[in-house]
Write a protein that holds these residues in place. Structure first.
Motif, PDB file in Angstrom:
ATOM      1  N   VAL B  23       0.830  -1.206   0.000  1.00  0.00           N
ATOM      2  CA  VAL B  23       0.000   0.000   0.000  1.00  0.00           C
ATOM      3  C   VAL B  23       0.873   1.268   0.000  1.00  0.00           C
ATOM      4  O   VAL B  23       0.559   2.249  -0.677  1.00  0.00           O
ATOM      5  N   HIS B  27       1.026   4.047  -3.106  1.00  0.00           N
ATOM      6  CA  HIS B  27       0.825   5.490  -2.970  1.00  0.00           C
ATOM      7  C   HIS B  27       2.046   6.276  -3.443  1.00  0.00           C
ATOM      8  O   HIS B  27       1.928   7.378  -3.963  1.00  0.00           O
ATOM      9  N   MET B  85      -1.733   9.595   1.201  1.00  0.00           N
ATOM     10  CA  MET B  85      -2.775   9.034   2.064  1.00  0.00           C
ATOM     11  C   MET B  85      -3.440  10.124   2.892  1.00  0.00           C
ATOM     12  O   MET B  85      -4.636  10.074   3.157  1.00  0.00           O
ATOM     13  N   GLN B  88      -6.203  11.863   1.058  1.00  0.00           N
ATOM     14  CA  GLN B  88      -7.433  11.067   1.013  1.00  0.00           C
ATOM     15  C   GLN B  88      -8.212  11.164   2.313  1.00  0.00           C
ATOM     16  O   GLN B  88      -9.437  11.148   2.317  1.00  0.00           O
ATOM     17  N   GLY B 122      -7.524   4.670   9.277  1.00  0.00           N
ATOM     18  CA  GLY B 122      -7.712   3.980   8.000  1.00  0.00           C
ATOM     19  C   GLY B 122      -6.394   3.473   7.423  1.00  0.00           C
ATOM     20  O   GLY B 122      -5.561   2.898   8.130  1.00  0.00           O
ATOM     21  N   GLU B 123      -6.207   3.733   6.140  1.00  0.00           N
ATOM     22  CA  GLU B 123      -5.031   3.251   5.420  1.00  0.00           C
ATOM     23  C   GLU B 123      -3.721   3.783   5.998  1.00  0.00           C
ATOM     24  O   GLU B 123      -2.665   3.181   5.831  1.00  0.00           O
ATOM     25  N   ARG B 125      -2.604   3.674   8.696  1.00  0.00           N
ATOM     26  CA  ARG B 125      -1.981   2.758   9.650  1.00  0.00           C
ATOM     27  C   ARG B 125      -0.841   1.965   9.008  1.00  0.00           C
ATOM     28  O   ARG B 125       0.006   1.420   9.705  1.00  0.00           O
ATOM     29  N   ALA B 126      -0.834   1.920   7.681  1.00  0.00           N
ATOM     30  CA  ALA B 126       0.265   1.226   6.996  1.00  0.00           C
ATOM     31  C   ALA B 126       1.614   1.850   7.335  1.00  0.00           C
ATOM     32  O   ALA B 126       2.660   1.212   7.202  1.00  0.00           O
TER      33      ALA B 126
END
Lengths: 406, 155
Positions: B23, B27, B85, B88, B122-123, B125-126
């Motif tokens: 991920v 990005h 990210m 978003q 959300g994302e 956290r990657a």
């Protein structure tokens, strides 16, 4: 090829056998001989020199004088009082720009630098030009990465006051023809100032034969301690320079309304001198002399040749700068779309230390058309196993990035 | 000292595999909301002078809510993925809501395990893996510092 000086001679490296140190262009590790010299000075001879009327201060004064002489001899400078101690290359270059520059550069005059200077040999001149209303001119590089001498020749004229250039590029490792550039500068009556930060540690330097007016260098890049550097200069020029900083040691008489200046080198060394680090740097010079700078150069060339070939053979790796034989112990490269900082993090996890970024040379990075590169640099304690670790780390980075984009 | 890989093989250290996951790389290579706005309400630029990474952020608001956000910039996978990210995560949020996400994100980067599990991120956290690499914290936070400046500029 094995190391030129065993890792065991470097306490930090001896303590961390897994560490792969490939950032010597930034600073070198310190040998026991230098650390011992520092300690011995502070344990046996420490006092403020040039002042106290007692034997201990006289001993500190003598240690300082002897260190200067040893370092001057290492750099082929016969007149040791023309070796001015500074904090490093940056201060040495600022000293010349501030002292000589303010006294000699006026409106309409021209200052010439190259497009590959470290910020320390770019910004002081740029700012001097802005302050004096002088013209700041940038000589571009030839395709081989060296300063374009044809363009330089065409650029020089009666208004040129200074030509400031690097001996060895900290990004590309390219080696410039110092004597030839000095001759061109002197041909129009300009001062020749050479940034030797990456030259002094890696190549034999004989100042009296180089032809430049000034050669600036850092001790910590040549096995010496941090916080000590040298400005090597020609007496004729140094004598005519006003002091750079005012304070103790640099005066002769202080009247209520005026002052007169001490002789060289003290005129340009205000304040309590850094005797301990000068002694440490002298020990580094002693060690490098014992090995021989020709052997240091040959060792680095062997490492660079291997690193260059093995990195170039990896798909997606781009190595910047000239062929291995035309460069010093520096290899700058990129790996596909893996950003150099990500690469450095991935290598760091394998205890491989490299530099990533713009290397304090943003004008050069613009000319190369890259925002950042990774840089591996070598010195006397490196051997082929360090290159193995570097190459393995680069391969890991490629795998990690899935290598979709080269 | 980060864990080493004594075998010399090509397996990366686990904390790196956790960080440079698909991920993040996606990005980095295909940044979302990349570009500029013709009429931004706020435009800020942030640069990390040490490494040269930079982020230019354009924001347009509908009242108190972010209507549109775009960024341009250059730098490492962490700084660029974080920016992508972040854009978003901003859409449609009020300044107060954005402040809450930004605080949570900083906590995660600082190593707070509860923040790293918080669904509100959300994302994002990657990027939790960056907590273990202190020298890279400024990369992860660059876009967020730009955002903080943008919000304070707007008042």
């Amino acid at each position: 090829m094995s190391a030129l000086i065993d890792r065991d001679e470097f306490p930090l490296l001896a303590r961390a056998p897994e560490l792969v140190y490939l950032d010597s262009a930034a600073t070198t590790q310190k040998p026991r001989a230098v650390l011992d010299a520092l300690r011995a000075y502070y344990e046996h001879d420490n006092a403020n020199p040039h002042r106290g009327a007692y034997a201990l201060s006289a001993r500190a004064t003598e240690r300082y004088r002897a260190a200067r002489e040893r370092i001057a001899r290492f750099f082929g400078l016969a007149d040791a009082d023309c070796a001015i101690f500074t904090r490093g290359t940056t201060e040495a270059l600022n000293l010349v720009a501030a002292s000589w520059g303010r006294a000699n550069v006026g409106a309409g005059d021209e200052i010439v630098v190259s497009g590959a200077e470290h910020h320390a040999n770019f910004v002081p001149w740029q700012q001097l030009a802005l302050e004096r209303g002088a013209r700041f001119r940038i000589c571009e590089l030839a395709p081989d990465g060296r300063i374009d001498l044809d363009q330089l020749r065409a650029m020089l004229g009666p208004r040129t006051k200074v030509v400031a250039f690097h001996h060895v590029s900290n990004v590309l490792g390219t080696i410039n023809p110092v004597r030839e550039i000095a001759e061109l500068a002197h041909g129009v009556g300009a001062l020749a100032v050479c940034d030797g930060a990456q030259g002094a540690p890696h190549l034999p330097v004989a100042f009296d034969q180089l032809g430049v007016d000034f050669y600036a260098l850092s001790g910590h890049k040549m096995l010496g301690p941090m916080g000590i550097g040298v400005l090597l200069g020609r007496r004729e020029v140094l004598e005519r320079m006003p002091p750079y900083m005012m304070g103790g040691d640099m005066i002769e008489f202080v009247h209520d309304d005026r002052s007169t200046w001490n002789v060289l080198p003290h005129k340009l060394e205000a304040g309590t001198p850094n005797v301990g680090d000068a002694v440490g740097l002298a020990a580094a010079a002693e060690l490098l002399d014992a090995i021989g700078m020709d052997r240091v150069r040959a060792h680095e060339q062997a490492l660079v040749r291997t690193a260059y070939e093995r990195l170039s053979a990896i798909e997606g790796v781009h190595v910047y700068g000239p062929a291995p034989d035309a460069r010093s112990g520096v290899v700058s490269f990129t790996v596909g779309d893996v950003h150099p900082h990500d690469l450095a993090t991935i290598l760091d996890a394998r205890q491989v230390c490299i530099r990533a970024g713009h290397h304090c040379a943003q004008p050069l990075m613009r000319r190369l058309g890259v925002a950042a590169t990774a840089r591996a640099s070598f010195y006397v304690y490196n051997d082929e196993s360090d290159i193995d670790a570097l190459v393995a780390g680069v391969r890991t980075a490629k795998e990690l990035f899935g290598h979709a984009t080269v | 000292m980060p864990p080493s890989d004594p075998g010399g093989g090509d397996a990366p250290a686990p904390h790196l595999s956790a960080l440079y996951q698909e991920v993040i790389l996606d990005h980095y290579r295909r940044p979302r909301n990349r570009g500029t706005l013709e009429h931004p309400d706020v435009a800020v630029a942030k640069k990390n002078p040490l490494c040269g990474d930079e982020i230019h952020l354009h924001l347009a608001f509908d009242g108190d809510r972010v209507r549109e956000v775009r960024f341009t910039g250059q730098g490492c996978a962490i700084s660029q993925a974080s920016a992508s990210m972040m854009t978003q995560a901003l859409a449609g949020k009020t300044a107060a809501e954005i402040g809450a996400v930004a605080r949570r994100f900083s906590e995660m980067v600082a190593g707070d395990p509860a923040a790293a599990r918080d669904a509100a991120l959300g994302e994002l956290r990657a990027l939790a893996g960056v907590a273990k690499i202190p020298v890279r914290h400024p990369c992860a936070l660059l876009a967020w510092n730009a955002l903080a400046e943008a919000l304070s500029t707007r008042g």
